[in-house]
Write an enzyme that holds these catalytic residues in place. Structure first.
Site, PDB file in Angstrom:
ATOM      1  N   LYS A  59     -13.098   0.637  -7.647  1.00 24.10           N
ATOM      2  CA  LYS A  59     -12.493   1.820  -8.267  1.00 24.10           C
ATOM      3  C   LYS A  59     -13.543   2.547  -9.105  1.00 24.10           C
ATOM      4  CE  LYS A  59      -8.423   3.079 -11.052  1.00 24.10           C
ATOM      5  NZ  LYS A  59      -7.211   2.602 -11.719  1.00 24.10           N
TER       6      LYS A  59
ATOM      7  N   SER B 129      -1.128   0.800 -12.464  1.00 21.57           N
ATOM      8  CA  SER B 129      -2.073   1.454 -11.543  1.00 21.57           C
ATOM      9  C   SER B 129      -2.546   0.599 -10.383  1.00 21.57           C
ATOM     10  CB  SER B 129      -3.293   1.954 -12.315  1.00 21.57           C
ATOM     11  OG  SER B 129      -2.936   3.052 -13.106  1.00 21.57           O
TER      12      SER B 129
ATOM     13  N   SER C 293      -2.952   4.746 -10.577  1.00 25.88           N
ATOM     14  CA  SER C 293      -4.144   5.532 -10.482  1.00 25.88           C
ATOM     15  C   SER C 293      -5.178   4.963  -9.506  1.00 25.88           C
ATOM     16  CB  SER C 293      -4.775   5.663 -11.877  1.00 25.88           C
ATOM     17  OG  SER C 293      -5.251   4.413 -12.336  1.00 25.88           O
TER      18      SER C 293
END
Lengths: 471, 110
Positions: free
Chosen positions: A61, A161, A136
């Protein structure tokens, strides 16, 4: 293509860097999932055949630092930032013999439920490109779902997330106990809530990666030294005799799609067939009216202090500092570099910490969090696991999200904020479909009971036997 | 008469909202555009109203705030120097560098 388990155990599959690189570019063209793909040159140089992970591809990420690679946390203010070090989780994954394939797109600093607050690109859901991949860790989930290679993603959760995008894209996401994985090298959203965790195509995949990244780290004072043994080595598809508490306030929440609810009860029936028992229980603090404000007050207060460090000096977005006062310069950089949701959260976070409002909002929210932790601990005296849907609905269309106001969007996190506030480990497991779109089941354990959560997920995964290929 | 009073109240509230948004933005070192101010003053007060639902929970004043989810002790590392970044690595991400220093805005007015 082989599974992760076959890839690391049988060691028969050779991955061609050229073909892998082309495939990653194809994924990016189709789904906007990558912030940066590792170069073909770098992929060709990686030699990992003699290590445990056998060169297993991993994506990271964008908020997790990878040495020499763009690490922007989805924000314009860090657009060109390339850290000179690896996050501990990345360092451990590299040392175990994984192959870094790229950085994945996300909401700016993790501020979002749909990955629509990304300064660069909004990932598209492989099951329907007009729909959100969730947020996210949206890019991480898309790569996990759509890639044709054995792969595990490193994601990060503050309030949901990992579970949200895992649920929307039909992959498995494990959010570990707070403090089990080092946050060193994670670009912070909210320090007391942030957790790095894996997303994979199966329960085995996430158990394997957790074993690689977990453990004490002197560079993060909040990591814990607790020994857990090998989670993937001890994985057993067994739920015989396990007691599961079904959280009434979540399953009866009016915003749950009835078909998502049907899938949930179907999963519980399957677990019952496997020898578990379940019971409806009440956890009043997890009602939307309380858990959502408690989570958002704490996370915004912490975010607003974390983002104070972006001042346009040393790294990140810079302007010409000549002939400007400190405040003029900071304002110029910050006003240009932060997106709308980041500004909204800075304003709200600063407000709720302000003298005169601190007791009313911030301290109150922290007391509600204490109450939530106590509620969980009380339930875990009687139950091995707690359960709810991972998300109240399937992935919404991006065009529908554009019409929502912030309060509606924040309310979508009702299933996920509870275990995140309390730091409890939780697994989002694909548990069915609604009109061709995947849904997820949340299995929540007491602190450090990752094995319990993974074993139940492993048993149900086998029992359901879902085809989770979006093609 | 009543209408006028309500209007006055309304415009005072709008003025209060605007002043508060501007003061929080100033504290946060953010320069908001007029359209951002308008949008945020509407949204932020609705969000704060939704936060006020916490008042409905009965919490004993003795309850300790949970700053962290686990009551673990912070483990400090040993007070020994360890690997450090090189000077090149430290300056690699900076644009405004002069004679081996980071260059920032003026710290005081002329």
């Amino acid at each position: 293509m082989s599974t992760v388990k076959e890839f690391i155990k049988e060691r028969q599959t050779e991955i061609s860097p050229d073909r892998l690189h082309s495939h990653l570019k194809e994924l990016e063209d189709n789904y906007n999932c990558f912030r940066q793909i590792n170069s073909l040159d770098s992929l060709q140089k990686i030699q990992n055949k003699d290590k445990d992970l056998n060169g297993l591809p991993i994506s990271v990420k964008d908020s997790i630092c990878v040495q020499g690679k763009l690490s922007s946390a989805g924000s314009r203010i860090l657009e060109n930032y390339t850290p000179p070090f690896d996050a501990t989780a990345v360092e451990r994954a590299k040392n175990a013999g994984s192959t870094f394939i790229g950085k994945t797109n996300m909401d700016e600093f993790g501020f979002g439920t749909f990955s629509t607050n990304c300064a660069f690109e909004t990932p598209k859901n492989p099951w329907d490109k007009e729909r959100s991949a969730g947020g996210s860790s949206g890019g991480a989930a898309v790569v996990t779902s759509a890639i044709d290679y054995p792969h595990v993603a490193l994601g990060q959760s503050t309030g949901g997330s990992i579970s949200c995008p895992a649920s929307f894209t039909g992959v498995v996401g494990l959010t570990p106990t707070y403090g089990l994985v080092s946050r060193y090298g994670l670009i912070s959203y909210a320090n007391s809530l942030d957790k790095i965790g894996p997303l994979g195509k199966s329960v085995f995949d996430v158990a394997l990666m957790m074993d690689v990244i977990k453990g004490e780290d002197y560079r993060d004072q909040t990591t814990v030294s607790r020994q857990q043994g090998s989670l993937h080595g001890s994985l057993k598809a067994e739920v015989e005799g396990k007691k599961i508490g079904v959280i009434k306030e979540l399953i009866e929440y009016e915003g749950v799609n009835p078909k998502v609810r049907d899938n949930f009860w179907n999963s519980l029936k399957k677990l019952e067939e496997l020898g578990a028992s379940y019971e409806l229980i009440s956890m009043p603090t997890l009602k939307k009216e309380f858990s959502i404000p408690a989570y958002y007050i704490i996370s915004m207060a912490e975010a607003s202090t974390n983002l104070a460090k972006y001042s346009g000096i040393r790294y990140g977005l810079e302007k010409t500092p000549d002939k400007k006062s400190f405040n003029q310069y900071f304002k110029e950089v910050r006003s240009e570099g932060f997106g709308q949701e980041a500004k909204r959260r800075i304003l709200l976070g600063s407000y709720t910490r302000k003298a005169g409002y601190r007791d009313q909002y911030y301290l109150k929210a922290l007391k509600v969090r204490r109450k939530a932790i106590e509620e969980y601990k009380e339930k875990f005296k009687r139950f091995d696991l707690l359960a709810s849907p991972s998300m109240p609905n399937v992935a919404p269309k991006l065009s529908e999200i554009a019409k929502l106001n912030p309060i509606d969007i924040y309310a979508m996190d009702v299933m996920t904020v509870g275990p995140n506030l309390a730091g409890m480990p939780h697994l989002s497991l694909p548990n069915g479909f609604v009109k061709g779109l995947p849904t997820g089941l949340h299995l929540i354990g007491d602190h450090f009971q990752e094995q319990e959560v993974l074993n139940a997920g492993y048993a149900l995964e086998k029992k359901l036997g879902l085809d989770l290929d979006p093609d | 008469m009543t209408d006028k009073t309500e209007t006055e109240k309304g415009s005072n509230l709008e003025k209060d909202k605007r002043e508060l948004i501007e003061s929080v933005a100033e504290n946060s070192r953010l320069e908001l555009t007029e359209s951002e101010k308008k949008k945020f003053e509407d949204e932020i007060f609705s969000i704060l109203q939704s936060f006020d639902r916490l008042d409905e929970i009965n919490i004993d004043s003795e309850v300790e705030p949970a700053f962290h989810p686990l009551d673990s002790v912070n483990n400090s590392r040993k007070d020994e120097s360890e690997r450090n970044l090189t000077k090149d690595q430290i300056f690699k991400n900076a644009e405004n560098v002069e004679r081996g220093y980071f260059k920032g805005p003026k710290a005081s007015e002329d």
